[in-house]
Write an enzyme that holds these catalytic residues in place. Structure first.
Site, mmCIF file in Angstrom:
data_model
loop_
_atom_site.group_PDB
_atom_site.id
_atom_site.type_symbol
_atom_site.label_atom_id
_atom_site.label_comp_id
_atom_site.label_asym_id
_atom_site.label_seq_id
_atom_site.Cartn_x
_atom_site.Cartn_y
_atom_site.Cartn_z
ATOM 1 N N ASP A 189 44.514 83.295 5.070
ATOM 2 C CA ASP A 189 44.453 82.998 6.505
ATOM 3 C C ASP A 189 45.867 82.827 7.070
ATOM 4 O O ASP A 189 46.170 83.261 8.172
ATOM 5 C CB ASP A 189 43.628 81.719 6.735
ATOM 6 N N HIS A 213 37.980 76.977 5.282
ATOM 7 C CA HIS A 213 38.132 78.427 5.128
ATOM 8 C C HIS A 213 36.829 79.058 5.623
ATOM 9 O O HIS A 213 35.949 79.436 4.859
ATOM 10 C CB HIS A 213 38.405 78.786 3.666
#
Ligand code: NAI
Length: 327
Positions: A159, A187
């Site tokens: 990410d 996440h």
């Protein structure tokens, strides 16, 4: 030559592992002087495929690869390991309820936490990749009480890389000029990619109203949906980028991040009002084989709300898992 280090990789016949193990064996993680012994764990139905991976590793004749332990025995896989990549997890199948998915993964990471506690080196560093990553990291750590909670972290690095890449592309600059960005939280699609402290060439980016609109309406949705977009396009989830992120995460944790902020999901100590013990993505700096959470950042109203939302999701997920495990 240094003493070899033992590295366990679970889900070793899977997609991410296939992009990871060759790079580790080539010395891309710890450099050209660090020999490695790979411990590759799989479940019985995947052992034939794992033998294929082992044959390919042998065929590379890597000078740094001293030995390979390929097994479906968790105890053997975790014995004396210095580093652990927990990648193998059960994906959500058609018609599977979320609760079933949580329960299956809870039992996998419970077993692996116990094995780490009993078998691994006392200094082991554990990186959890398999989803749901935040709760899997938490479970693993719960079942390894003899190890310090700082020895466990979960992967937000993919990410983080996505954030830098998209932000640089928007700014039309070389991504190496960007510093002090991070991805907070879960996440999942609630994650908060934060550019409110971003530096470009060591100068703080001042957010204009137009930039804020771009961030809310384009930047965040693109990042929060990036994984799903890749699955839609490829028919399977991110693998090479995830492997590179895992390698970067472990390398920086061990060798240092050179004062750069990187994003890691770690056990909260209560900072930023993230409940103590929750595994949450935060900005950290790595040095001397350890990470330090970046502290005392001022969170603007938007950041605070975004962080609260993603934290609430992790709390709910962790509570569901705790109930399943009777914790
Ligand atoms: P994959 O399905 O290709 O491979 C997973 C492997 O794990 C399979 O070979 C399976 O046999 C094995 N496995 C299942 N249970 C196991 C157990 N108990 N012990 C050992 N091995 C076991 O999946 P892929 O693409 O490699 O992804 C792995 C995980 O990583 C998934 O949960 C995925 O959602 C997650 N992921 C996480 C990311 C992150 O940024 N944190 C990014 C991308 C994927």
């Amino acid at each position: 030559m240094q003493q070899p280090v033992r590295i366990v990789i679970t889900g070793a016949a899977g997609h991410i592992a296939y992009s990871l193990v060759f790079r580790i064996a080539a010395g891309e993680m710890f450099g050209p002087k660090q020999p490695v012994i790979l411990h590759l764990l799989e479940i019985p139905p995947a052992m034939t495929a794992l033998q294929g991976v082992v044959m390919e590793l042998e065929d590379c004749a890597y000078p740094l690869l001293q030995d390979i332990v390929a097994t479906d025995d968790t105890t053997q896989a975790f014995r004396d390991v210095d580093y652990a990549f927990l990648i193998g997890a059960k994906p959500r199948g058609p018609g599977m309820e979320r609760a079933d998915l949580l329960a299956i993964n809870a039992s996998i990471f419970q077993q692996q936490g116990r094995a780490l506690n009993e078998q691994a080196q006392r200094h082991v560093k554990v990186l959890v990749v398999g989803n749901p990553m935040n709760s899997n990291t938490w479970i693993t750590q719960q079942y390894a009480p003899d190890l310090d909670s700082k020895q466990f972290s979960g992967m937000m690095r993919l990410d983080h890389h996505r954030l830098i890449s998209q932000f640089a592309s928007h700014q039309q600059i070389d991504l190496k000029r960007i510093h002090q960005v991070a991805v907070w939280g879960n996440h999942s699609a609630t994650q908060y990619p934060d550019i409110s402290h971003a530096l470009i060439d060591n100068k703080l980016c001042i957010e204009t109203p137009q930039e804020h609109d771009w961030m809310v309406n384009e930047f965040l949705p693109v990042l929060q949906q990036r994984g799903a977009q890749i699955i839609k396009a490829r028919g399977t989830s991110s693998a090479a980028s995830a492997a590179y992120a895992a390698l970067s995460h472990m390398r920086d944790w061990v060798l240092g991040s050179n004062s750069e902020w990187v994003s890691m999901a770690v056990c909260s100590d209560g900072c930023y009002d993230i409940p103590k013990g929750l595994v949450c993505g935060v900005p950290v700096v790595c040095e001397n084989g350890d990470y330090d959470i970046v502290r005392d950042l001022e969170l603007n109203t938007f950041s605070r709300e975004a962080l609260d939302k993603t934290v609430a999701e992790i709390v709910a997920e962790q509570q569901a898992v705790a109930q399943i495990l009777g914790l």
